[in-house]
Design a protein around this motif. Sequence first.
Motif, mmCIF file in Angstrom:
data_model
loop_
_atom_site.group_PDB
_atom_site.id
_atom_site.type_symbol
_atom_site.label_atom_id
_atom_site.label_comp_id
_atom_site.label_asym_id
_atom_site.label_seq_id
_atom_site.Cartn_x
_atom_site.Cartn_y
_atom_site.Cartn_z
ATOM 1 N N GLY A 10 0.796 -1.223 0.000
ATOM 2 C CA GLY A 10 0.000 0.000 0.000
ATOM 3 C C GLY A 10 0.825 1.267 0.000
ATOM 4 N N GLY A 11 2.125 1.133 -0.179
ATOM 5 C CA GLY A 11 3.002 2.296 -0.168
ATOM 6 C C GLY A 11 2.804 3.192 -1.373
ATOM 7 N N VAL A 12 2.801 4.487 -1.101
ATOM 8 C CA VAL A 12 2.732 5.486 -2.168
ATOM 9 C C VAL A 12 3.931 6.420 -1.999
ATOM 10 N N PRO A 13 4.530 6.831 -3.124
ATOM 11 C CA PRO A 13 5.685 7.732 -3.025
ATOM 12 C C PRO A 13 5.329 9.011 -2.267
ATOM 13 N N ASP A 14 6.273 9.486 -1.485
ATOM 14 C CA ASP A 14 6.123 10.751 -0.769
ATOM 15 C C ASP A 14 5.949 11.848 -1.824
ATOM 16 N N ALA A 15 4.782 12.447 -1.882
ATOM 17 C CA ALA A 15 4.467 13.435 -2.919
ATOM 18 C C ALA A 15 5.368 14.669 -2.815
ATOM 19 N N ARG A 16 5.756 15.032 -1.619
ATOM 20 C CA ARG A 16 6.590 16.222 -1.451
ATOM 21 C C ARG A 16 8.065 15.941 -1.698
ATOM 22 N N ARG A 17 8.475 14.711 -1.431
ATOM 23 C CA ARG A 17 9.903 14.377 -1.554
ATOM 24 C C ARG A 17 10.062 12.878 -1.805
ATOM 25 N N PRO A 18 9.876 12.431 -3.043
ATOM 26 C CA PRO A 18 9.909 10.995 -3.336
ATOM 27 C C PRO A 18 11.296 10.365 -3.244
ATOM 28 N N ARG A 19 12.336 11.194 -3.252
ATOM 29 C CA ARG A 19 13.700 10.675 -3.219
ATOM 30 C C ARG A 19 14.537 11.545 -2.303
ATOM 31 N N ALA A 20 15.390 10.914 -1.514
ATOM 32 C CA ALA A 20 16.273 11.648 -0.615
ATOM 33 C C ALA A 20 17.697 11.145 -0.804
ATOM 34 N N VAL A 21 18.639 12.050 -0.696
ATOM 35 C CA VAL A 21 20.052 11.684 -0.744
ATOM 36 C C VAL A 21 20.717 12.282 0.483
ATOM 37 N N ARG A 22 21.423 11.446 1.206
ATOM 38 C CA ARG A 22 22.125 11.910 2.404
ATOM 39 C C ARG A 22 23.436 11.144 2.501
ATOM 40 N N ASP A 23 24.525 11.859 2.596
ATOM 41 C CA ASP A 23 25.854 11.241 2.697
ATOM 42 C C ASP A 23 26.069 10.176 1.628
ATOM 43 N N GLY A 24 25.622 10.465 0.415
ATOM 44 C CA GLY A 24 25.803 9.534 -0.687
ATOM 45 C C GLY A 24 24.769 8.426 -0.772
ATOM 46 N N GLU A 25 23.881 8.349 0.203
ATOM 47 C CA GLU A 25 22.817 7.343 0.198
ATOM 48 C C GLU A 25 21.613 7.891 -0.553
ATOM 49 N N ALA A 26 21.203 7.233 -1.623
ATOM 50 C CA ALA A 26 20.004 7.642 -2.360
ATOM 51 C C ALA A 26 18.876 6.697 -1.982
ATOM 52 N N LYS A 27 17.796 7.238 -1.458
ATOM 53 C CA LYS A 27 16.670 6.435 -0.992
ATOM 54 C C LYS A 27 15.370 6.917 -1.626
ATOM 55 N N LEU A 28 14.516 5.966 -1.943
ATOM 56 C CA LEU A 28 13.143 6.273 -2.333
ATOM 57 C C LEU A 28 12.323 6.307 -1.057
ATOM 58 N N ARG A 29 11.372 7.234 -0.977
ATOM 59 C CA ARG A 29 10.560 7.425 0.226
ATOM 60 C C ARG A 29 9.101 7.117 -0.083
ATOM 61 N N PHE A 30 8.481 6.315 0.778
ATOM 62 C CA PHE A 30 7.077 5.933 0.622
ATOM 63 C C PHE A 30 6.354 6.093 1.951
ATOM 64 N N PHE A 31 5.065 6.352 1.861
ATOM 65 C CA PHE A 31 4.205 6.300 3.042
ATOM 66 C C PHE A 31 3.282 5.109 2.889
ATOM 67 N N VAL A 32 3.171 4.345 3.971
ATOM 68 C CA VAL A 32 2.369 3.116 3.985
ATOM 69 C C VAL A 32 1.447 3.185 5.190
ATOM 70 N N PRO A 33 0.162 2.889 5.016
ATOM 71 C CA PRO A 33 -0.732 2.859 6.171
ATOM 72 C C PRO A 33 -0.296 1.776 7.164
ATOM 73 N N ALA A 34 -0.267 2.122 8.432
ATOM 74 C CA ALA A 34 0.027 1.146 9.479
ATOM 75 C C ALA A 34 -1.311 0.610 9.980
ATOM 76 N N VAL A 35 -1.480 -0.689 9.927
ATOM 77 C CA VAL A 35 -2.756 -1.281 10.290
ATOM 78 C C VAL A 35 -2.567 -2.464 11.226
ATOM 79 N N LEU A 36 -3.560 -2.666 12.077
ATOM 80 C CA LEU A 36 -3.553 -3.828 12.978
ATOM 81 C C LEU A 36 -4.116 -5.040 12.279
#
Length: 177
Positions: free
Chosen positions: A151-177
């Motif tokens: 159920g993950g959807v890309p972070d609409a404001r910032r779908p990709r982050a780079v920090r100290d050479g690490e490139a990451k894709l960012r997603f938000f996923v509903p947390a459910v019981l």
Amino acid sequence: MLAASDVTIRPLAVDDEAEAQAAHKALAADGFSFLLEQVEGQSWHDYVQRLAEIERGERLAPGRVPAAFLVAEVDGRIAGRVSVRFELNDYLADVGGHIGYGVVPRFRRRGVASALLRRGLHELAARGTERALITCDDDNVASKGVIVRAGGVPDARRPRAVRDGEAKLRFFVPAVL
């Protein structure tokens, strides 16, 4: 593909030392650290106790957050692990996310990562988190698929982050019981 009932997800135990060390060695070849927070010279018993303290938020090192460390077991073998961070510090809010998982190579493409992610989302929901930030390496197609199927959807404001050479894709996923 394994059935959900074929994967047991549980805390690391004192009896798991040999299996956990084997998993750590298998994933080290991929540049992935399976065992977290382990201190050189620390007994295995003390290490397992330390993980329980971290989950309770006790004696956290600077910059660390309360987190659960759970392993996936398949046919009596450790197949993977999930780290569930119950809070986000600056690094986690940028590139680390709430959940990090890894699967031992011989158990990949069998549903273990999906089971680990589902359990991590359940753990977060049980603590009141409604939406989890999950990241994966920019080039990790398999992990991206696991996150999207959960159920993950890309972070609409910032779908990709780079920090100290690490490139990451960012997603938000509903947390459910």
